[in-house]
Design a protein around this motif. Sequence first.
Motif, short mmCIF file in Angstrom:
data_model
loop_
_atom_site.label_atom_id
_atom_site.label_comp_id
_atom_site.label_asym_id
_atom_site.label_seq_id
_atom_site.Cartn_x
_atom_site.Cartn_y
_atom_site.Cartn_z
N ASN A 9 13.01 -7.34 -26.81
CA ASN A 9 12.15 -8.12 -27.69
C ASN A 9 11.45 -9.23 -26.92
OD1 ASN A 9 13.16 -6.75 -30.11
ND2 ASN A 9 15.05 -7.80 -29.61
N LYS A 10 10.25 -9.59 -27.37
CA LYS A 10 9.50 -10.68 -26.74
C LYS A 10 8.87 -11.52 -27.83
CE LYS A 10 5.64 -9.68 -24.51
NZ LYS A 10 4.66 -9.35 -23.47
N CYS A 11 8.96 -12.84 -27.67
CA CYS A 11 8.31 -13.78 -28.58
C CYS A 11 7.41 -14.67 -27.74
CB CYS A 11 9.35 -14.59 -29.31
SG CYS A 11 8.64 -15.68 -30.55
N ARG A 12 6.15 -14.74 -28.09
CA ARG A 12 5.16 -15.52 -27.34
C ARG A 12 4.59 -16.60 -28.25
NH1 ARG A 12 0.87 -11.81 -25.09
NH2 ARG A 12 2.47 -11.44 -23.53
N MET A 13 4.54 -17.84 -27.73
CA MET A 13 4.01 -18.96 -28.50
C MET A 13 2.88 -19.64 -27.73
SD MET A 13 7.62 -20.41 -29.81
CE MET A 13 8.52 -19.70 -28.45
N ASN A 14 1.76 -19.88 -28.41
CA ASN A 14 0.61 -20.55 -27.83
C ASN A 14 0.16 -21.67 -28.75
OD1 ASN A 14 0.00 -18.78 -25.54
ND2 ASN A 14 -0.46 -17.26 -27.12
N VAL A 15 -0.24 -22.79 -28.16
CA VAL A 15 -0.81 -23.88 -28.94
C VAL A 15 -2.31 -23.62 -29.07
CG1 VAL A 15 -1.26 -26.35 -29.04
CG2 VAL A 15 0.93 -25.51 -28.17
N GLU A 16 -2.80 -23.65 -30.30
CA GLU A 16 -4.22 -23.47 -30.59
C GLU A 16 -4.68 -24.64 -31.43
OE1 GLU A 16 -5.00 -19.65 -32.32
OE2 GLU A 16 -4.07 -18.57 -30.65
N GLY A 17 -5.14 -25.69 -30.77
CA GLY A 17 -5.56 -26.90 -31.48
C GLY A 17 -4.37 -27.60 -32.09
N THR A 18 -4.35 -27.69 -33.43
CA THR A 18 -3.23 -28.34 -34.12
C THR A 18 -2.27 -27.31 -34.72
OG1 THR A 18 -4.47 -28.43 -36.20
CG2 THR A 18 -4.64 -30.35 -34.72
N ARG A 19 -2.32 -26.09 -34.20
CA ARG A 19 -1.47 -25.01 -34.71
C ARG A 19 -0.77 -24.30 -33.56
NH1 ARG A 19 -2.49 -23.52 -40.05
NH2 ARG A 19 -4.21 -24.62 -40.97
N ILE A 20 0.33 -23.63 -33.88
CA ILE A 20 1.05 -22.82 -32.91
C ILE A 20 0.98 -21.37 -33.36
CG2 ILE A 20 3.29 -22.30 -31.89
CD1 ILE A 20 3.99 -25.25 -32.17
N ARG A 21 0.51 -20.50 -32.48
CA ARG A 21 0.48 -19.07 -32.76
C ARG A 21 1.77 -18.46 -32.23
NH1 ARG A 21 -2.49 -15.41 -34.58
NH2 ARG A 21 -4.38 -16.68 -34.60
N ILE A 22 2.46 -17.72 -33.09
CA ILE A 22 3.68 -17.03 -32.71
C ILE A 22 3.45 -15.53 -32.86
CG2 ILE A 22 6.13 -16.70 -33.21
CD1 ILE A 22 6.13 -19.55 -34.39
N ASP A 23 3.65 -14.80 -31.78
CA ASP A 23 3.53 -13.34 -31.79
C ASP A 23 4.84 -12.76 -31.30
OD1 ASP A 23 0.73 -12.73 -32.57
OD2 ASP A 23 0.28 -13.97 -30.81
N CYS A 24 5.38 -11.79 -32.03
CA CYS A 24 6.65 -11.17 -31.67
C CYS A 24 6.45 -9.67 -31.47
CB CYS A 24 7.69 -11.42 -32.75
SG CYS A 24 8.01 -13.17 -33.01
N TYR A 25 7.14 -9.14 -30.47
CA TYR A 25 7.04 -7.73 -30.10
C TYR A 25 8.43 -7.13 -30.02
CZ TYR A 25 2.46 -9.38 -28.60
OH TYR A 25 1.22 -9.94 -28.55
N ARG A 26 8.56 -5.90 -30.48
CA ARG A 26 9.81 -5.15 -30.36
C ARG A 26 9.47 -3.83 -29.68
NH1 ARG A 26 12.08 -4.82 -35.63
NH2 ARG A 26 12.98 -6.85 -35.16
N ASP A 27 10.11 -3.60 -28.55
CA ASP A 27 9.83 -2.39 -27.75
C ASP A 27 8.34 -2.25 -27.46
OD1 ASP A 27 12.51 -1.54 -27.57
OD2 ASP A 27 12.38 -0.50 -29.49
#
Length: 50
Positions: A9-27
């Motif tokens: 599993n992978k979880c990626r977090m990016n700051v985009e202005g005043t928000r945080i983008r969270i993207d999660c991947y499985r396999d």
Amino acid sequence: MSEHIDGVNKCRMNVEGTRIRIDCYRDGEHVYGGLHPIELLSTTLAGVKK
């Protein structure tokens, strides 16, 4: 950008202005994506007991 990877599993977090983008991947497949206000996450994390 911050990533947490546990082998499958992978979880990626990016700051985009005043928000945080969270993207999660499985396999390698994208299973979750969300854009969250920074204030909401910082308030929520501050209330977590260690």
